[in-house]
Design a protein around this motif. Structure first.
Motif, PDB file in Angstrom:
ATOM      1  N   LYS A  76       0.817  -1.317  -0.045  1.00  0.00           N
ATOM      2  CA  LYS A  76      -0.004   0.057   0.018  1.00  0.00           C
ATOM      3  C   LYS A  76       1.025   1.225   0.019  1.00  0.00           C
ATOM      4  O   LYS A  76       2.002   1.209   0.648  1.00  0.00           O
ATOM      5  CB  LYS A  76      -0.766  -0.076   1.179  1.00  0.00           C
ATOM      6  CG  LYS A  76      -1.851  -1.335   1.481  1.00  0.00           C
ATOM      7  CD  LYS A  76      -3.056  -0.950   0.271  1.00  0.00           C
ATOM      8  CE  LYS A  76      -3.905  -2.213   0.795  1.00  0.00           C
ATOM      9  NZ  LYS A  76      -4.587  -2.805  -0.603  1.00  0.00           N
ATOM     10  N   ALA A  77       0.371   2.258  -0.595  1.00  0.00           N
ATOM     11  CA  ALA A  77       0.995   3.687  -0.722  1.00  0.00           C
ATOM     12  C   ALA A  77       1.050   4.032   0.689  1.00  0.00           C
ATOM     13  O   ALA A  77       0.212   4.018   1.505  1.00  0.00           O
ATOM     14  CB  ALA A  77       0.512   4.565  -1.537  1.00  0.00           C
ATOM     15  N   ASN A  78       2.218   4.929   1.212  1.00  0.00           N
ATOM     16  CA  ASN A  78       2.268   5.417   2.452  1.00  0.00           C
ATOM     17  C   ASN A  78       1.345   6.787   2.680  1.00  0.00           C
ATOM     18  O   ASN A  78       1.739   7.775   1.930  1.00  0.00           O
ATOM     19  CB  ASN A  78       3.777   5.736   2.848  1.00  0.00           C
ATOM     20  CG  ASN A  78       4.040   6.451   4.180  1.00  0.00           C
ATOM     21  OD1 ASN A  78       3.135   6.366   5.012  1.00  0.00           O
ATOM     22  ND2 ASN A  78       5.201   6.747   4.443  1.00  0.00           N
ATOM     23  N   THR A  79       0.123   6.736   3.047  1.00  0.00           N
ATOM     24  CA  THR A  79      -0.522   7.877   2.885  1.00  0.00           C
ATOM     25  C   THR A  79      -0.649   8.693   4.016  1.00  0.00           C
ATOM     26  O   THR A  79      -1.036   9.875   4.232  1.00  0.00           O
ATOM     27  CB  THR A  79      -2.159   7.526   2.677  1.00  0.00           C
ATOM     28  OG1 THR A  79      -2.638   6.510   3.857  1.00  0.00           O
ATOM     29  CG2 THR A  79      -2.360   6.862   1.487  1.00  0.00           C
ATOM     30  N   ALA A  80       0.243   8.215   5.373  1.00  0.00           N
ATOM     31  CA  ALA A  80       0.332   8.994   6.780  1.00  0.00           C
ATOM     32  C   ALA A  80       1.441  10.048   6.442  1.00  0.00           C
ATOM     33  O   ALA A  80       1.412  10.646   7.542  1.00  0.00           O
ATOM     34  CB  ALA A  80       0.210   7.978   7.706  1.00  0.00           C
ATOM     35  N   GLY A  81       2.312   9.764   5.376  1.00  0.00           N
ATOM     36  CA  GLY A  81       3.322  10.923   5.420  1.00  0.00           C
ATOM     37  C   GLY A  81       4.551  10.391   6.160  1.00  0.00           C
ATOM     38  O   GLY A  81       5.373  11.293   6.485  1.00  0.00           O
TER      39      GLY A  81
END
Length: 106
Positions: A76-81
């Motif tokens: 999954k993409a790192n959406t939390a930064g």
């Protein structure tokens, strides 16, 4: 290879065109590596089978079933930064492999 979030047997790989990570078996041409592939139906550019995601018309990179050991979903993409999370490619699966691919490699 039996972990639900790790490497899985190719028999269970999705053949719906979605991109997945695979371990490509080592051979005379080099060591095992990880690649992004998808299942493609036969079309004017090639026969049905696993294709590298960076293929394009006129330069299809295809894999025969015996060349691929196992698969896993794309991370999954790192959406939390969170920059502390490493998002590099996983290492190829290095477990025991009874099959020999295209000769002994002398």
């Amino acid at each position: 290879m039996d972990e639900p979030t790790g490497w899985r047997h190719m028999k269970s790989a999705p053949m719906d065109g979605s991109r997945i990570l695979v371990t490509v078996r080592s051979s005379e041409q080099g060591g095992a590596e990880v690649d992004v592939v998808y299942w493609a139906r036969a079309d004017q550019f090639g026969i049905e089978g696993w294709r590298a995601a960076d293929s394009h018309p006129g330069n299809i990179i295809g894999y025969a079933d015996p060349e691929l050991k196992c698969w896993m979903p794309l991370p999954k993409a790192n959406t939390a930064g969170d920059s502390a999370v490493s998002s590099g490619m996983p290492e190829p699966w290095q477990g025991e492999d009874a099959e020999e691919l295209f000769g002994s490699g002398i």
